[in-house]
Design a protein around this motif. Sequence first.
Motif, PDB file in Angstrom:
ATOM      1  N   ILE A  32       6.431  -2.747  -9.009  1.00  0.00           N
ATOM      2  CA  ILE A  32       5.199  -2.364  -8.636  1.00  0.00           C
ATOM      3  C   ILE A  32       4.163  -2.674  -9.515  1.00  0.00           C
ATOM      4  O   ILE A  32       4.084  -2.214 -10.630  1.00  0.00           O
TER       5      ILE A  32
ATOM      6  N   SER B 266       0.311  -2.276 -10.089  1.00  0.00           N
ATOM      7  CA  SER B 266      -0.663  -1.362  -9.549  1.00  0.00           C
ATOM      8  C   SER B 266      -1.825  -1.486 -10.614  1.00  0.00           C
ATOM      9  O   SER B 266      -1.935  -0.809 -11.593  1.00  0.00           O
ATOM     10  N   ASN B 267      -3.076  -2.320 -10.170  1.00  0.00           N
ATOM     11  CA  ASN B 267      -4.178  -2.223 -11.132  1.00  0.00           C
ATOM     12  C   ASN B 267      -5.525  -1.542 -10.297  1.00  0.00           C
ATOM     13  O   ASN B 267      -5.527  -1.540  -9.035  1.00  0.00           O
TER      14      ASN B 267
ATOM     15  N   ASP C 207      -2.594   4.014 -11.801  1.00  0.00           N
ATOM     16  CA  ASP C 207      -3.479   2.833 -11.721  1.00  0.00           C
ATOM     17  C   ASP C 207      -3.008   2.324 -13.162  1.00  0.00           C
ATOM     18  O   ASP C 207      -3.379   2.849 -14.175  1.00  0.00           O
TER      19      ASP C 207
ATOM     20  N   ASP D 150       3.006  -0.222 -14.394  1.00  0.00           N
ATOM     21  CA  ASP D 150       3.843  -1.057 -13.436  1.00  0.00           C
ATOM     22  C   ASP D 150       5.178  -0.025 -13.265  1.00  0.00           C
ATOM     23  O   ASP D 150       5.508   0.669 -14.255  1.00  0.00           O
TER      24      ASP D 150
ATOM     25  N   GLU E 198      -5.692  -4.726  -4.992  1.00  0.00           N
ATOM     26  CA  GLU E 198      -4.638  -4.394  -4.168  1.00  0.00           C
ATOM     27  C   GLU E 198      -3.076  -4.382  -5.074  1.00  0.00           C
ATOM     28  O   GLU E 198      -2.954  -5.129  -5.749  1.00  0.00           O
ATOM     29  N   ALA E 199      -2.498  -3.458  -4.911  1.00  0.00           N
ATOM     30  CA  ALA E 199      -1.119  -3.292  -5.366  1.00  0.00           C
ATOM     31  C   ALA E 199      -0.206  -4.397  -5.085  1.00  0.00           C
ATOM     32  O   ALA E 199      -0.278  -4.760  -3.923  1.00  0.00           O
TER      33      ALA E 199
ATOM     34  N   VAL F  64       1.264   3.535  -2.693  1.00  0.00           N
ATOM     35  CA  VAL F  64       1.946   3.569  -4.026  1.00  0.00           C
ATOM     36  C   VAL F  64       2.349   4.944  -4.205  1.00  0.00           C
ATOM     37  O   VAL F  64       1.410   5.764  -4.176  1.00  0.00           O
TER      38      VAL F  64
ATOM     39  N   GLN G   7       0.890  -1.212   0.144  1.00  0.00           N
ATOM     40  CA  GLN G   7      -0.078  -0.032   0.035  1.00  0.00           C
ATOM     41  C   GLN G   7       0.723   1.422   0.259  1.00  0.00           C
ATOM     42  O   GLN G   7       1.983   1.194   0.195  1.00  0.00           O
TER      43      GLN G   7
END
Length: 457
Positions: A346, A348-349, A326, A329, A353-354, A320, A318
């Motif tokens: 990382i 991040s979608n 979003d 990467d 949850e990342a 990010v 968490q």
Amino acid sequence: MSQVLLLGGGISAFAAALDLAEVGVRVLIADPVVRLPQVPVRREGGEIAALLAEVAAPIAADGPDSPEAAPRPVRTADVLLRARGGWAPSPERSVWGIPPVPLAKSCMALLGTGGAFRAYLDRLKPVLTIGKEHNLGALVDSRLGRNVRDTLVEPFVVEGFGVPSHAAEVALVEAGLNEALTRAGSLSGAAELQFEEHAAREQVIEPAGGWDRFGELLVERLRLFGAEVFAGEVASCVLEPDGRWAVTDADGALQRFDALIGELENVEATASHAAQATPVAWPRDEQADADNTPLSLHARLAALRPELTRQYAEFGIQGVPADVADGSDALALIETGGGESWSARIVSNAGSEAVLRLAGPARPNGEIGQPPVPEALASLGVQQASGAIVTHVTVAAPFATDAARDRQREAREMIAREYPTLILAGEDVHGGALGAALAELRPAAVQLRRKLTGISE
């Protein structure tokens, strides 16, 4: 009827068994649980997609299909790289970070104006120097400059191979790049020519229903062709003078098989157990090396273990960074206190949850350390999500040099020549590449089935 014992293993072992079962060879499965890929699977040469499509297709024209097995490409995210105090997009259509347009805005954002102009000199260098350098790091330094290597190329190469670019060969990292250099007259131009092929080869692929479901469907497919589960637990396998295998279970019952299929771990486990039980329980030491020291299959298998392995770790995070959007990467290198480089990505979608994925350096087999979770969190400015568990696996490292690939291939070929009724499967003996394992094993299975069905000697 010929019969083959599948000792167990992963997708390539079960695919080889399927090639035999389809023509009426009786297959018995010692362990019906398929060992599934533990890291994302690249499309590579198309062998993986072909197998998925084969299992998805109906056996008969009017039979049911299995759409959960159909190949599905995983979304390719835009990648952000860290430079100049923040995150910026990797150059569009780059190949292992090599930019096709050195003076593009994305390059200037990451390299600065001076670095981008230095990279542009690649377009002005003589054609005569093209295609001669086999070391990737040296090639990038000479054509584009060290800034490009450190900022753009190194994160991708370390993530993909576990070694810095100066320890990797051009042809192993990107097949065809040297030839493209000659055609384009520059390294950036070669990246432009290679992009489509590179993107297709590096595309992550998976079955529509996930790998767990695909493993179940692969076993179901084998059963439809008459495969059965081996009753009992395999204790030992002995190669007899006629080329067949005498297989003894834990209760001492004996069955004979025309061939064996299994991954290195499965075969070695049986060999080790048998060697402890009786001194004559594995193949005769009939092959002598140049020094006249005989080598058994057990010794051959030990020599085939992966020279290098890599560790991978993944866990939820968490916090990010705001400039990591979003759906993108963020890829960076983490230097540990021990001087090792790990890649950190990382993922991040939007709406989920990342995740932080760590990929470690290639190390000699047996050397295992702890993933640098605290260092990665501190370097990236993120926190481990509450309750997030760190998953951690170790697998064979990809081949980064021709010498390493050739040693492994020669060891496999030696076993294939001396033990033609043994199909040794698995990604571990192919640099962790499922596509390469399938490309070699399925033709070997076809050759064996021709022999077992009397089509060829």
